[in-house]
Design a protein around this motif. Structure first.
Motif, mmCIF file in Angstrom:
data_model
loop_
_atom_site.group_PDB
_atom_site.id
_atom_site.type_symbol
_atom_site.label_atom_id
_atom_site.label_comp_id
_atom_site.label_asym_id
_atom_site.label_seq_id
_atom_site.Cartn_x
_atom_site.Cartn_y
_atom_site.Cartn_z
ATOM 1 N N GLU A 156 41.777 65.386 153.985
ATOM 2 C CA GLU A 156 40.569 64.576 153.878
ATOM 3 C C GLU A 156 39.489 64.868 154.912
ATOM 4 O O GLU A 156 38.345 64.430 154.722
ATOM 5 N N PRO A 157 39.774 65.632 155.988
ATOM 6 C CA PRO A 157 38.641 66.107 156.801
ATOM 7 C C PRO A 157 37.707 67.038 156.024
ATOM 8 O O PRO A 157 36.572 67.275 156.444
ATOM 9 N N TYR A 158 38.175 67.539 154.863
ATOM 10 C CA TYR A 158 37.403 68.511 154.086
ATOM 11 C C TYR A 158 36.974 67.967 152.721
ATOM 12 O O TYR A 158 36.448 68.714 151.899
ATOM 13 N N CYS A 159 37.213 66.679 152.474
ATOM 14 C CA CYS A 159 36.902 66.144 151.151
ATOM 15 C C CYS A 159 36.869 64.623 151.195
ATOM 16 O O CYS A 159 37.316 64.006 152.162
ATOM 17 N N GLU A 160 36.360 64.038 150.125
ATOM 18 C CA GLU A 160 36.358 62.585 150.004
ATOM 19 C C GLU A 160 37.632 62.072 149.358
ATOM 20 O O GLU A 160 37.982 60.903 149.501
ATOM 21 N N SER A 161 38.312 62.935 148.615
ATOM 22 C CA SER A 161 39.588 62.585 148.004
ATOM 23 C C SER A 161 40.324 63.876 147.671
ATOM 24 O O SER A 161 39.731 64.954 147.654
ATOM 25 N N TYR A 162 41.614 63.756 147.403
ATOM 26 C CA TYR A 162 42.403 64.934 147.056
ATOM 27 C C TYR A 162 43.127 64.689 145.737
ATOM 28 O O TYR A 162 43.148 63.566 145.214
ATOM 29 N N GLN A 163 43.724 65.753 145.199
ATOM 30 C CA GLN A 163 44.349 65.690 143.885
ATOM 31 C C GLN A 163 45.625 66.530 143.864
ATOM 32 O O GLN A 163 45.846 67.372 144.736
ATOM 33 N N LEU A 164 46.446 66.285 142.859
ATOM 34 C CA LEU A 164 47.596 67.150 142.622
ATOM 35 C C LEU A 164 47.071 68.432 141.984
ATOM 36 O O LEU A 164 46.435 68.406 140.932
ATOM 37 N N HIS A 165 47.341 69.531 142.627
ATOM 38 C CA HIS A 165 46.710 70.806 142.297
ATOM 39 C C HIS A 165 47.593 71.697 141.428
ATOM 40 O O HIS A 165 47.108 72.464 140.597
ATOM 41 N N PHE A 166 48.909 71.577 141.596
ATOM 42 C CA PHE A 166 49.826 72.548 140.986
ATOM 43 C C PHE A 166 51.210 71.926 140.909
ATOM 44 O O PHE A 166 51.674 71.297 141.863
ATOM 45 N N THR A 167 51.870 72.068 139.760
ATOM 46 C CA THR A 167 53.267 71.657 139.636
ATOM 47 C C THR A 167 54.041 72.777 138.961
ATOM 48 O O THR A 167 53.588 73.335 137.960
ATOM 49 N N SER A 168 55.194 73.095 139.513
ATOM 50 C CA SER A 168 56.008 74.139 138.896
ATOM 51 C C SER A 168 57.434 74.067 139.423
ATOM 52 O O SER A 168 57.653 73.839 140.617
ATOM 53 N N ALA A 169 58.386 74.239 138.521
ATOM 54 C CA ALA A 169 59.775 74.462 138.918
ATOM 55 C C ALA A 169 59.985 75.970 138.889
ATOM 56 O O ALA A 169 59.767 76.610 137.856
#
Length: 295
Positions: free
Chosen positions: A94-107
């Motif tokens: 969050e020092p680099y954004c206003e919010s974050y997200q789930l970017h990648f999911t993988s088994a």
């Protein structure tokens, strides 16, 4: 020989973040219990049984990858929403954004005979256009079985996030994320790493869940992996995390093309699920928006 530091689940978050700042990688031991591990194995087995192996050296000729984990595993949903992990992700990103997200999911299942992956930085997915002073990812790898140097434990070059981009590591600067099943390996998008060689006769399985600022395009397209008819079954918190929310005052709004009453015109994605939540609905002042447009 380089090593990945290990901590316990009751280690203060600030201490863990300090290790990440220094090394760009750390392992929290024994995070999951046996029931959670068994549940994930059960959820993923049908997909791992049928998915094809990689088609090139980077994806691995003996490696299987299964995505859409939020749609396919309720236990993986729990991991993605884990409070401690998200507290660390927020502090880191969050020092680099206003919010974050789930970017990648993988088994990712590295099979017997797999060779080591080229060492790389995950931030390269955006083509090298983002200044290095901006951290792009907070990444987790959950060990579903034991990770050993012999079965393909992730290679990590501690501290390489601070190196010149062209510097290559010596052999003794490469560590291995060896850990017991149920542990979680955390690393950043700026550190050199890669899958290891599997010289055993058994596969190594890990669940990869990565977080990134909401203003970056996700590596996994969550809106196709988890379309609205799937996402409507999720909790509001999970929907928001995978991107069904705005990432800023006007970042990520939508309009319903079938709406003839103006109820869903230029609104936050939460509205499609009947939610009233929109943390970016109000703007303090237009002047503030202009001021914050350049850091």
């Amino acid at each position: 020989m380089a090593e990945v530091k290990h901590v316990s689940i009751d280690t203060p978050i600030e201490e863990i973040l300090n290790i990440i700042d220094e090394d760009a990688g750390v392992i929290i031991d024994d995070y999951l219990d046996s029931d959670q591990i068994a549940s994930i194995k059960n959820d993923l087995e049908p997909y791992l049984a049928t998915t094809r192996k990689g088609k090139d050296q980077f994806t691995g000729f003996e490696t299987k990858r299964v995505g859409a984990l939020m749609a396919r595993s309720e236990t993986c949903q729990q991991l993605a929403l884990d409070p401690m992990i998200n507290q660390m992700a927020a502090s880191f990103l969050e020092p680099y954004c206003e919010s974050y997200q789930l970017h990648f999911t993988s088994a990712i299942e590295i099979g017997p005979g797999e060779s080591s992956q080229i060492l790389h930085r995950d931030r390269g997915v955006w083509g090298g256009y983002i200044p290095r002073k901006i951290e792009t990812q907070f990444s987790t790898v959950w060990a579903i079985n034991d990770f050993t140097k012999e079965n393909g434990a992730t290679q990590l070059v501690p501290g390489s996030h601070k190196w010149d981009k062209n510097r290559q590591p010596e052999i003794d600067e490469i560590a291995y994320a060896e850990m017991k099943a149920g542990s979680v390996f955390i690393y950043t998008g700026s550190v050199l790493h890669g899958g290891g060689t599997n010289s055993t006769d058994e596969s190594r399985l890990g669940v990869f869940l990565h977080y990134a600022p909401s203003w970056l395009r996700q590596e996994e397209n969550q809106y196709l992996s988890c379309p609205p008819e799937v996402a409507e079954k999720f909790s509001p918190e999970l929907r928001s995390l995978i991107g069904y929310s705005k990432g800023g005052y006007v970042l990520g709004f939508f309009s319903d093309p079938n709406d003839k009453e103006g109820k869903l015109e230029s609104v936050s994605p939460e509205k499609i699920f009947g939610e009233s939540k929109d943390k970016f609905e109000s703007l303090a002042t237009p002047e503030n928006l202009v001021k914050e447009s350049t850091k």
